[in-house]
Design a protein around this motif. Structure first.
Motif, mmCIF file in Angstrom:
data_model
loop_
_atom_site.group_PDB
_atom_site.id
_atom_site.type_symbol
_atom_site.label_atom_id
_atom_site.label_comp_id
_atom_site.label_asym_id
_atom_site.label_seq_id
_atom_site.Cartn_x
_atom_site.Cartn_y
_atom_site.Cartn_z
ATOM 1 N N ARG A 17 0.804 -1.224 0.000
ATOM 2 C CA ARG A 17 0.000 0.000 0.000
ATOM 3 C C ARG A 17 0.841 1.279 0.000
ATOM 4 O O ARG A 17 0.303 2.376 0.053
ATOM 5 C CB ARG A 17 -0.925 0.016 1.225
ATOM 6 N N THR A 61 -5.338 3.538 -6.792
ATOM 7 C CA THR A 61 -5.747 3.585 -5.400
ATOM 8 C C THR A 61 -4.823 2.679 -4.590
ATOM 9 O O THR A 61 -4.253 1.732 -5.124
ATOM 10 C CB THR A 61 -7.214 3.145 -5.217
ATOM 11 N N ARG A 63 -6.039 1.029 -2.074
ATOM 12 C CA ARG A 63 -6.944 0.015 -1.518
ATOM 13 C C ARG A 63 -7.677 -0.726 -2.627
ATOM 14 O O ARG A 63 -8.889 -0.645 -2.746
ATOM 15 C CB ARG A 63 -7.954 0.660 -0.567
ATOM 16 N N GLY A 64 -6.929 -1.449 -3.442
ATOM 17 C CA GLY A 64 -7.535 -2.198 -4.528
ATOM 18 C C GLY A 64 -7.330 -3.685 -4.359
ATOM 19 O O GLY A 64 -6.904 -4.155 -3.309
ATOM 20 N N ARG A 68 -9.030 -5.512 -1.154
ATOM 21 C CA ARG A 68 -8.823 -4.069 -0.928
ATOM 22 C C ARG A 68 -7.596 -3.817 -0.054
ATOM 23 O O ARG A 68 -7.605 -2.969 0.824
ATOM 24 C CB ARG A 68 -10.048 -3.422 -0.272
ATOM 25 N N ASP A 69 -6.527 -4.565 -0.324
ATOM 26 C CA ASP A 69 -5.351 -4.496 0.537
ATOM 27 C C ASP A 69 -4.050 -4.195 -0.201
ATOM 28 O O ASP A 69 -2.980 -4.425 0.317
ATOM 29 C CB ASP A 69 -5.199 -5.807 1.314
#
Length: 111
Positions: A17, A61, A63-64, A68-69
């Motif tokens: 991230r 992003t 968070r994808g 979502r990690d």
């Protein structure tokens, strides 16, 4: 004595991230976008010549992914008929052109 490695999931998650990871994913999407734009067809006799070619967009992003990690980037064509250009319309006059697929294959080799 052999070296030992123990993975820490939290650390891997943080790495996936990181802003630098997100920037790299976006950079790669931009490379693929350049190829997609260069190979996009233009219907000079159509009502909106060049619209498909001008409709490529990228975004990213942190968070994808499925959970979502992780950092991801997206490339899409926003024209209303983009899917018909990519996959064809089921007739001999509208065969699939696979612009995005081909761009991703070429762009993946030109990292």
């Amino acid at each position: 004595m052999a070296a030992r490695f123990r993975i820490k999931r939290k650390g891997v998650g943080e790495m996936l991230r990181m802003p630098g990871m997100q920037a790299e994913m976006l950079r790669r999407a931009e490379v693929i976008k350049g190829i997609a734009v260069a190979t996009s067809p233009v219907d000079e006799g159509g009502p909106h010549p060049g619209h498909y070619k001008d409709s490529w967009e990228t975004d990213s992003t942190a968070r994808g992914g499925r959970r979502r990690d992780r950092a991801v980037a997206y490339l899409r064509n926003t024209s209303t008929y983009g899917r018909w250009v990519e996959y064809g319309n089921g007739t001999p006059s509208g065969p699939a052109q696979h612009i995005l697929l081909n761009a991703a294959e070429i762009g993946g080799r030109n990292r």
